[in-house]
Design an enzyme around this catalytic site. Sequence first.
Site, mmCIF file in Angstrom:
data_model
loop_
_atom_site.group_PDB
_atom_site.id
_atom_site.type_symbol
_atom_site.label_atom_id
_atom_site.label_comp_id
_atom_site.label_asym_id
_atom_site.label_seq_id
_atom_site.Cartn_x
_atom_site.Cartn_y
_atom_site.Cartn_z
ATOM 1 N N HIS A 78 0.865 -1.216 -0.074
ATOM 2 C CA HIS A 78 -0.033 -0.134 -0.028
ATOM 3 C C HIS A 78 0.832 1.375 -0.094
ATOM 4 O O HIS A 78 2.076 1.459 0.632
ATOM 5 C CB HIS A 78 -0.925 -0.060 1.207
ATOM 6 C CG HIS A 78 -0.462 -0.021 2.533
ATOM 7 N ND1 HIS A 78 -0.275 1.253 3.403
ATOM 8 C CD2 HIS A 78 -0.433 -0.844 3.427
ATOM 9 C CE1 HIS A 78 0.331 0.994 4.318
ATOM 10 N NE2 HIS A 78 0.234 -0.390 4.607
ATOM 11 N N ASP A 195 6.239 1.641 6.898
ATOM 12 C CA ASP A 195 4.986 0.900 6.618
ATOM 13 C C ASP A 195 4.230 1.926 5.725
ATOM 14 O O ASP A 195 3.717 2.859 5.971
ATOM 15 C CB ASP A 195 4.394 0.761 7.853
ATOM 16 C CG ASP A 195 2.825 0.376 7.918
ATOM 17 O OD1 ASP A 195 2.547 -0.066 6.682
ATOM 18 O OD2 ASP A 195 2.282 0.350 8.977
ATOM 19 N N GLU A 229 -5.220 1.261 2.797
ATOM 20 C CA GLU A 229 -4.842 0.187 3.754
ATOM 21 C C GLU A 229 -5.027 0.784 5.027
ATOM 22 O O GLU A 229 -5.425 -0.155 5.933
ATOM 23 C CB GLU A 229 -3.787 -0.236 3.384
ATOM 24 C CG GLU A 229 -3.581 -1.848 4.124
ATOM 25 C CD GLU A 229 -2.858 -1.559 5.604
ATOM 26 O OE1 GLU A 229 -2.989 -2.707 6.501
ATOM 27 O OE2 GLU A 229 -2.393 -0.542 5.816
ATOM 28 N N GLU A 230 -4.325 1.770 5.374
ATOM 29 C CA GLU A 230 -4.305 2.517 6.758
ATOM 30 C C GLU A 230 -5.625 2.718 7.380
ATOM 31 O O GLU A 230 -5.828 2.935 8.573
ATOM 32 C CB GLU A 230 -3.559 3.605 6.918
ATOM 33 C CG GLU A 230 -1.977 3.418 6.548
ATOM 34 C CD GLU A 230 -1.155 2.397 7.796
ATOM 35 O OE1 GLU A 230 -2.083 2.322 8.684
ATOM 36 O OE2 GLU A 230 -0.302 2.236 7.487
ATOM 37 N N HIS A 330 4.278 2.420 13.155
ATOM 38 C CA HIS A 330 3.358 3.475 13.230
ATOM 39 C C HIS A 330 4.109 4.623 14.309
ATOM 40 O O HIS A 330 3.227 5.319 14.977
ATOM 41 C CB HIS A 330 1.916 3.245 13.850
ATOM 42 C CG HIS A 330 1.074 2.457 12.962
ATOM 43 N ND1 HIS A 330 -0.382 2.330 12.852
ATOM 44 C CD2 HIS A 330 1.455 1.801 11.653
ATOM 45 C CE1 HIS A 330 -0.651 1.830 11.870
ATOM 46 N NE2 HIS A 330 0.443 1.519 10.979
#
Length: 406
Positions: A78, A195, A229-230, A330
């Site tokens: 993503h 990420d 996605e998040e 994160h």
Amino acid sequence: MNEPRHPHALEIDYAYLEETLLQLLAIPSPVGLTDAVVRYTAGRFAALGIPYEITRRGAIRATLKGRESQPARAVVAHLDTLGAMVKSLKANGRLEIVPIGHWSARFAEGSRLTIFTDSGQVRGTCLPLKTSGHAFGGEIDTQPVGWEHVEVRVDLPAEDRAALEAAGLNVGDWIAFDPQPEIQPDGYINSRYLDDKAAVAALLTACKAIRDRGFALPVDVHPLLTITEEIGSGASAALHGDIAEMVSLDISIAAPGQNTSEHAATICMQDMSGPFDYHLTHKLIALAKEQGIAHRRDIFRYYRSDSAAAVEAGNDIRTALIGFGADASHAQERTHRDALVALTQLVIAYMTSEPVARRDCRSMGSLDGFTEQLCPGDMLVPSTPLPVPESFLGDPVQQQTDSERH
């Protein structure tokens, strides 16, 4: 012949991976503000000569043709990241904000950022409500943590709401936090948004290896880049009915109690959405072992990926999750070159391998060719019959009566 088992076949262009990663990190892409990173990634595919399509909102589906079109497979990462949005213009000339995606405000405190207004960009800093020790003393250490306890100080001469409005700031403006990338000579990589931009770079590098070395693919492979996605939807779009297998590439968590390493790829057996496909997961494990790829198995309790979104959207596909080992997801994330190389190699090995089951080219079929997990001969059977509790036997008279009725 399976080409990647040839010596050195899994060597990758790591300089390309690192360059791609740094360029991706330089492009802000919180969920909802992803057009620029989509355009960049589409250009990367074009430069490799890989055809692609873009959905209405910006998910990318590329195509690497195989000897056969079905059962096709997707490899997904993503492009979207975490971020924030302006919730209100405060009377003190600062901004109240809310997160985009799920992350803690403690990792936003002290960060430099960019606010994207309707007409331009404004720089600022995210700070706790009580910041200066010279003004608040020990209260700066005792104030709570949370998004309601931080605010954005904008780099403008603004001391009230009217000044913010005059500068063009509005409720709903997107905010991107600076990634602060740093690559060490020993291979450690620190940055926000590894990420999932590190996995995107790995996927593009795997595609480059397939192109450069002319590897033959047994079936069509669709590199898929998602943009939500998040916030949980991710690969619920951009799939099509020909895809039978989907492997998600994402960050894997190296932390106390986990089996993941920053120096290996991780094959996830289960996350909060449940176990991944038995056969596809074990295929990836076997490929890693055969190719000598550094890997770990792990289970994540507080984690979901594009795979979950795809299945929840009603797609009847086999799913798996592999990732690069990293610390502090994160937050200020860290991984190592070893993990990115291992992930890229595993993607190449998967793309060039045979599908789990040829039967999967059809959505429905008979038992012929259906997979098998446990063979009868492999099952453990007690050497002597287990005793049956008397309570299970029932009343003999009643049993006779029942048998006579039939």
